[in-house]
Design an enzyme around this catalytic site. Structure first.
Site, PDB file in Angstrom:
ATOM      1  N   ASP A 348      44.254  28.952  37.328  1.00  0.00           N
ATOM      2  CA  ASP A 348      44.059  30.172  38.098  1.00  0.00           C
ATOM      3  C   ASP A 348      43.869  29.816  39.572  1.00  0.00           C
ATOM      4  O   ASP A 348      43.107  28.896  39.901  1.00  0.00           O
ATOM      5  CB  ASP A 348      42.826  30.903  37.562  1.00  0.00           C
ATOM      6  CG  ASP A 348      42.610  32.246  38.205  1.00  0.00           C
ATOM      7  OD1 ASP A 348      43.464  33.126  38.016  1.00  0.00           O
ATOM      8  OD2 ASP A 348      41.596  32.408  38.902  1.00  0.00           O
ATOM      9  N   GLU A 377      48.896  29.081  39.749  1.00  0.00           N
ATOM     10  CA  GLU A 377      49.208  30.000  40.837  1.00  0.00           C
ATOM     11  C   GLU A 377      49.134  29.222  42.146  1.00  0.00           C
ATOM     12  O   GLU A 377      48.057  28.756  42.526  1.00  0.00           O
ATOM     13  CB  GLU A 377      48.201  31.148  40.860  1.00  0.00           C
ATOM     14  CG  GLU A 377      48.299  32.082  39.664  1.00  0.00           C
ATOM     15  CD  GLU A 377      47.265  33.187  39.738  1.00  0.00           C
ATOM     16  OE1 GLU A 377      47.667  34.364  39.779  1.00  0.00           O
ATOM     17  OE2 GLU A 377      46.069  32.873  39.756  1.00  0.00           O
TER      18      GLU A 377
END
Length: 662
Positions: A348, A377
């Site tokens: 994340d 990400e």
């Protein structure tokens, strides 16, 4: 990534003195950092060694408990201060099943009790850790268990799902709804006798499931599971323990562990890998997080005025570049691979982490499992004190040779920006998106036929190899693909929306990057227009299994796409040179992209493959050179190529077309 509204008070940048050692630290770099010290508890049937790193502590108390909640302490022990800020004590006797906490004294004040950041098992709501003989939680034949093997990462076809979404609907036919056990039940059917759950995933043909956070998080009160609760789980509590709300008994620390392992084994038995969504970039709480109850402020980044930095937009951000945070991340990843046989990790807001830490993680993980998949990400949610050049961003992927990043250039080129409901992409009517589509097709590598100045967000290639581009059109964040298409094209009929949906993921599944599918997209998943469903009820988030029959042709199309990709290695070339040598773009125009995969690319038994994407609302007359066999036209798949074509061919509106030469 989600945005949890923070209700946290910021705690200033504080430095402390250790009275025991008479040592003064002027900054975090002065802290002793025993990076090679084993900080897990060390259990044997005859004794257990407890350790905690807290260099600014004046005292540390260990308390032992009979249960993970409510019971009074069985005993209390003063830990001894050793070298490098480590406090420890060995307790004799067999403590298997005993719960414990640490309590740290800083500047004369006792902080709250904590399970410690290296807790491997916890009781309800993760407040007390548990001593546990981990071998007793292993499923039968666990020593033989292993996930799928990959020659290279873009052979994977990833299916992102939340355990509760998959299993909670009453019509799913799943008995153990909302649980680890339910995720891998066999033989489950919906009311129309269509397969659901694990059988559905296997029928679809994906190679890996990506589980939204399944480590222990704060949002769900595990003591009140009879009340409606929902959260994606991006608010970490204990990093090294499975979430209790998915277990059949969150009060007993061993249950969630055994059930998580059995779930992994059941997926592996179907040759499906398990990828964990990990959130080391921030914690769910700040002042009372386990990090701050152990070594206040050390694990977080601060601005110069002492306030917490917040690149995660959730109240804080962790400092991966600091030695002991890096150590925790490395130890945690290795623990999940060794103890739980995890096959991959999705990071994340990976851009919050530093490049060096991410590279060390990839190196250590690959030593344990060469088939590991690591991606994240490649951005932050807000600004960070970490220097830009040190961040594990999408733009820096060439410095991260064993890690992949989500390709938001392709995502938004396909269907429009996730930040603008009405914006359009290639499949729903936008013009001038073709270079971004081509950028996704080659997996974000350097290719001589791409004009990078016209790509959505990237003005240069960022991947060393095509698999470093995680190609996708939708995920848990933002609208589902179907909802985005419906909102952006409110006057489109259902047939048009279905055609757009099919084309979007046809492009994902015939591109060179690693394909990533949002669970339920294969049956036009809707969240009833909700944009950010992180804490919305099951009625919004659950997979609606009735849609499998309602949109059976969509499911069959996705299934056929996956079979096509798995049967033809030309769609998953190993390196950038192969892509440049074998992939040639041809006719490019408004809402039209075509290319060939030539000379038995990646050992494919089809010599040449022609792929055409027609995103226009009209059929296109396409001129062919030579004689071809038709494989895909509209929703019709014939991988044997029974129909011979030459001269010109009509490409149906809003569709992908594939032909080949043997």
């Amino acid at each position: 990534m989600k945005f949890i509204v923070p209700t946290l008070m910021l705690m200033g940048f504080m430095l402390f003195n250790s009275c025991d050692n008479k040592t003064s630290y002027t900054n975090f770099n002065d802290y002793p950092t025993p990076v090679n010290e084993n900080l897990w508890i060390q259990y044997t049937p005859s004794s257990t060694l407890f350790k905690i790193w807290s260099p600014t502590a004046q005292e540390v108390i260990l308390r032992l408990y009979k249960s993970g909640n409510s019971s009074k302490a069985l005993s209390q022990h003063q830990l001894l201060s050793g070298n490098n800020g480590i406090w420890q004590k060995e307790i004799n006797g067999n403590l298997d099943g005993v719960y414990y906490t640490y309590q740290v004294k800083i500047k004369g004040a006792w902080l709250a009790e904590t399970p410690g950041i290296y807790a491997q098992a916890v009781g309800v709501n993760g407040k007390r850790a548990m001593v546990l003989d981990m071998q007793t939680t292993n499923p039968k034949n666990w020593e033989l268990d292993q996930g799928p093997k990959l020659n290279h990462p873009n052979e994977a076809i990833i299916y992102e799902m939340h355990l509760r979404d998959l299993t909670i609907q009453a019509q799913s036919g799943i008995k153990n709804r909302g649980t680890y056990n339910g995720a891998t039940e066999i033989g489950t059917k919906n009311l129309q006798n269509r397969s659901t759950g694990l059988d559905h995933i296997k029928e679809l043909g994906v190679t890996h499931v990506h589980l939204l956070p399944t480590f222990d998080h704060y949002s769900i009160d595990e003591s009140q599971l009879d009340k409606p609760q929902y959260n994606w789980g991006y608010d970490p509590n204990n990093y090294n323990v499975p979430e209790g709300s998915f277990s059949t008994d969150p009060y007993r620390g061993e249950v969630r562990i055994a059930e998580f392992k059995q779930m992994v084994k059941n997926f592996h038995d179907q040759n499906i890998g398990v990828i964990m969504d990990v959130v080391y970039n921030h914690t769910g709480k700040t002042t009372t997080s386990n990090f701050n109850l152990e070594v206040p402020d050390y694990y977080y980044r601060q601005w110069q005025d002492g306030t917490y930095a917040d690149a995660a937009a959730c109240g804080n951000e962790t400092a991966s570049e600091r030695a002991m945070m890096r150590k925790l991340m490395l130890a945690s990843i290795k623990f999940w691979i060794k103890e739980y046989h995890i096959d991959g990790f999705r990071f994340d807001l990976m851009g919050i982490h530093d490049i060096e830490t991410m590279n060390q993680i990839a190196q250590e993980a690959r030593k344990i499992n060469p088939n590991i998949i690591i991606y994240g990400e490649g951005w932050t949610a807000k600004e960070s004190p970490l220097p830009y050049e040190q961040r594990a961003l999408k733009k820096h992927m060439q410095q991260l040779p064993h890690i992949a990043a989500f390709n938001d250039d392709l995502r938004d080129a396909l269907k429009g920006s996730v930040f603008d409901d009405k914006s359009l992409g290639f499949v729903n009517g936008a013009l001038n998106t073709e270079e971004s589509i081509k950028f996704g097709i080659v997996g974000a590598i350097s290719h001589p036929q791409i004009n990078y100045s016209k790509v959505n967000y990237s003005d240069a290639p960022y991947s060393l190899a095509p698999w470093q581009s995680i190609n996708y059109v939708s995920c848990h964040d933002n609208h589902t693909l179907f909802d985005k298409l419906k909102i952006s094209r409110p006057k489109a009929g259902m047939d048009e929306l279905i055609a757009m949906d099919k084309l979007a993921n046809a492009i994902v599944l015939t591109s060179q990057g690693t394909p990533f599918l949002h669970a339920g997209s294969e049956m036009l998943r809707t969240k009833k227009g909700a944009h950010n469903s992180y804490n919305l009820p099951d009625s919004i988030n659950q997979l609606d299994w009735d849609r499998k029959q309602e949109f059976e042709d969509v499911f069959e199309y996705y299934k056929n796409l996956i079979q096509l990709r798995k049967a033809h290695p030309a769609f998953a070339m190993k390196n950038a040179n192969e892509v440049r040598d074998h992939l040639k773009f041809h006719q490019i125009g408004h809402q039209l992209v075509s290319f060939t995969l030539e000379n038995n690319a990646n050992g494919d038994y089809w010599n040449t493959i022609l792929v055409i994407y027609n995103a226009s609302a009209k059929k296109i007359n396409y001129k062919l050179d030579g004689i071809w066999q038709q494989a895909v036209s509209g929703s019709t798949f014939d991988l044997k190529g029974s129909q011979i074509i030459k001269g010109t061919i009509d490409i149906p509106a809003m569709s992908m077309y594939i032909a080949f030469k043997q």
